[in-house]
Design a protein around this motif. Structure first.
Motif, mmCIF file in Angstrom:
data_model
loop_
_atom_site.group_PDB
_atom_site.id
_atom_site.type_symbol
_atom_site.label_atom_id
_atom_site.label_comp_id
_atom_site.label_asym_id
_atom_site.label_seq_id
_atom_site.Cartn_x
_atom_site.Cartn_y
_atom_site.Cartn_z
ATOM 1 N N VAL A 54 -82.255 91.988 7.162
ATOM 2 C CA VAL A 54 -81.587 92.634 8.292
ATOM 3 C C VAL A 54 -82.632 93.343 9.155
ATOM 4 C CG1 VAL A 54 -79.910 94.389 8.957
ATOM 5 C CG2 VAL A 54 -79.472 92.963 6.972
ATOM 6 N N ASP A 55 -82.743 92.910 10.409
ATOM 7 C CA ASP A 55 -83.650 93.611 11.309
ATOM 8 C C ASP A 55 -82.866 94.566 12.196
ATOM 9 O OD1 ASP A 55 -82.543 92.193 13.460
ATOM 10 O OD2 ASP A 55 -84.255 90.856 13.672
ATOM 11 N N MET A 56 -83.547 95.179 13.141
ATOM 12 C CA MET A 56 -82.906 96.207 13.965
ATOM 13 C C MET A 56 -81.801 95.667 14.861
ATOM 14 S SD MET A 56 -85.730 97.006 16.906
ATOM 15 C CE MET A 56 -84.615 97.780 18.054
ATOM 16 N N ARG A 60 -75.476 96.822 11.630
ATOM 17 C CA ARG A 60 -74.277 97.176 12.409
ATOM 18 C C ARG A 60 -74.616 98.046 13.608
ATOM 19 N NH1 ARG A 60 -69.192 98.497 8.622
ATOM 20 N NH2 ARG A 60 -69.214 100.259 10.024
ATOM 21 N N PHE A 61 -75.472 99.046 13.402
ATOM 22 C CA PHE A 61 -75.839 99.902 14.526
ATOM 23 C C PHE A 61 -76.608 99.107 15.584
ATOM 24 C CE2 PHE A 61 -78.892 102.589 16.753
ATOM 25 C CZ PHE A 61 -78.014 103.438 17.393
ATOM 26 N N GLY A 62 -77.515 98.255 15.158
ATOM 27 C CA GLY A 62 -78.300 97.459 16.102
ATOM 28 C C GLY A 62 -77.441 96.534 16.947
ATOM 29 N N LYS A 63 -76.433 95.949 16.337
ATOM 30 C CA LYS A 63 -75.509 95.095 17.096
ATOM 31 C C LYS A 63 -74.769 95.911 18.147
ATOM 32 C CE LYS A 63 -74.805 91.740 13.419
ATOM 33 N NZ LYS A 63 -73.868 91.192 12.436
ATOM 34 N N TRP A 64 -74.314 97.090 17.763
ATOM 35 C CA TRP A 64 -73.633 97.958 18.721
ATOM 36 C C TRP A 64 -74.598 98.370 19.838
ATOM 37 C CZ3 TRP A 64 -74.831 102.971 20.125
ATOM 38 C CH2 TRP A 64 -73.891 103.601 20.951
ATOM 39 N N PHE A 79 -80.309 107.623 24.687
ATOM 40 C CA PHE A 79 -80.013 106.232 24.319
ATOM 41 C C PHE A 79 -81.273 105.379 24.358
ATOM 42 C CE2 PHE A 79 -78.841 101.864 25.309
ATOM 43 C CZ PHE A 79 -77.889 101.594 24.347
ATOM 44 N N GLY A 80 -82.034 105.487 25.426
ATOM 45 C CA GLY A 80 -83.243 104.679 25.567
ATOM 46 C C GLY A 80 -84.336 105.040 24.586
ATOM 47 N N LYS A 81 -84.286 106.228 24.044
ATOM 48 C CA LYS A 81 -85.310 106.674 23.087
ATOM 49 C C LYS A 81 -85.030 106.223 21.663
ATOM 50 C CE LYS A 81 -86.284 110.823 25.798
ATOM 51 N NZ LYS A 81 -86.188 112.295 25.804
ATOM 52 N N ILE A 82 -83.853 105.720 21.407
ATOM 53 C CA ILE A 82 -83.472 105.352 20.040
ATOM 54 C C ILE A 82 -84.143 104.060 19.583
ATOM 55 C CG2 ILE A 82 -81.521 104.539 18.632
ATOM 56 C CD1 ILE A 82 -79.808 106.654 20.009
ATOM 57 N N ARG A 83 -84.374 103.151 20.491
ATOM 58 C CA ARG A 83 -84.893 101.826 20.120
ATOM 59 C C ARG A 83 -86.165 101.904 19.269
ATOM 60 N NH1 ARG A 83 -83.683 96.923 21.555
ATOM 61 N NH2 ARG A 83 -82.440 97.563 23.335
ATOM 62 N N GLU A 84 -87.121 102.706 19.686
ATOM 63 C CA GLU A 84 -88.406 102.765 18.979
ATOM 64 C C GLU A 84 -88.287 103.289 17.542
ATOM 65 O OE1 GLU A 84 -92.624 105.039 19.450
ATOM 66 O OE2 GLU A 84 -91.717 104.241 21.287
ATOM 67 N N PRO A 85 -87.673 104.457 17.315
ATOM 68 C CA PRO A 85 -87.569 104.902 15.915
ATOM 69 C C PRO A 85 -86.643 104.015 15.078
ATOM 70 C CG PRO A 85 -86.463 106.457 17.372
ATOM 71 C CD PRO A 85 -87.196 105.484 18.239
ATOM 72 N N HIS A 86 -85.635 103.410 15.706
ATOM 73 C CA HIS A 86 -84.770 102.493 14.969
ATOM 74 C C HIS A 86 -85.576 101.279 14.500
ATOM 75 C CE1 HIS A 86 -81.314 99.435 14.867
ATOM 76 N NE2 HIS A 86 -81.215 100.168 13.783
ATOM 77 N N ALA A 87 -86.417 100.752 15.371
ATOM 78 C CA ALA A 87 -87.286 99.630 14.993
ATOM 79 C C ALA A 87 -88.251 100.056 13.884
ATOM 80 C CB ALA A 87 -88.052 99.119 16.209
ATOM 81 N N ALA A 88 -88.801 101.270 14.004
ATOM 82 C CA ALA A 88 -89.742 101.765 12.996
ATOM 83 C C ALA A 88 -89.068 101.927 11.640
ATOM 84 C CB ALA A 88 -90.349 103.090 13.453
#
Length: 148
Positions: A54-56, A60-64, A79-88
């Motif tokens: 399962v990647d980012m 379930r959160f990534g799909k949303w 919202f725009g700041k979430i992508r980086e730490p979620h990927a990390a």
């Protein structure tokens, strides 16, 4: 009366959003728990596969998150700041699982690397959790909602 109904709807929407964000956090906790269990049970366990496979974008959160370009959340700064730490979070958990597939029980350096990946994943997770809360607050503040 109309103003009172509007305030009630604003509060209901806020509570709905806070509830949704709480579920997103629980999903992330479950994902992390599976990584920790996966290290102990080995690379062929169902928990291990639920982390590695399962990647980012597939969680379930990534799909949303990926579907929110036309939603009220996409316009708030958090919202725009979430992508980086979620990927990390995902990257560090996958890296930890890859390291765990090696002889971690006999290798102190490998255990150290796994712990460092888990620490980085936890730091990323903390960032995501903070940003999720900010995202809800920013969305409702931008809409001029008087909450409680």
């Amino acid at each position: 009366m109309a103003q009172s109904a509007r305030q009630a709807m604003d509060r209901i929407t806020f509570v709905h959003d806070v509830s949704f964000i709480s579920l997103a956090k629980v999903d992330m906790l479950f994902y992390k728990q599976n990584a920790y269990i996966g290290v102990i049970t080995g690379g062929d366990s169902k928990e291990s596969h639920s982390v590695v496979d399962v990647d980012m974008h597939d969680c379930r959160f990534g799909k949303w998150y990926d579907q929110q370009s036309h939603n009220g959340y996409a316009s708030v700064p958090a919202f725009g700041k979430i992508r980086e730490p979620h990927a990390a979070l995902h990257e560090n958990m996958r890296d930890a699982m890859a390291l765990a597939a090696k002889d971690w029980e006999r290798s102190a350096s490998n255990r150290h690397c796994i712990l460092e990946k888990f620490r980085a994943a936890e730091a990323a997770s903390d960032q995501v959790f903070t940003l999720l809360g900010e995202m809800v607050d920013q969305r409702h503040q931008a809409q001029g909602v008087e909450l409680f």
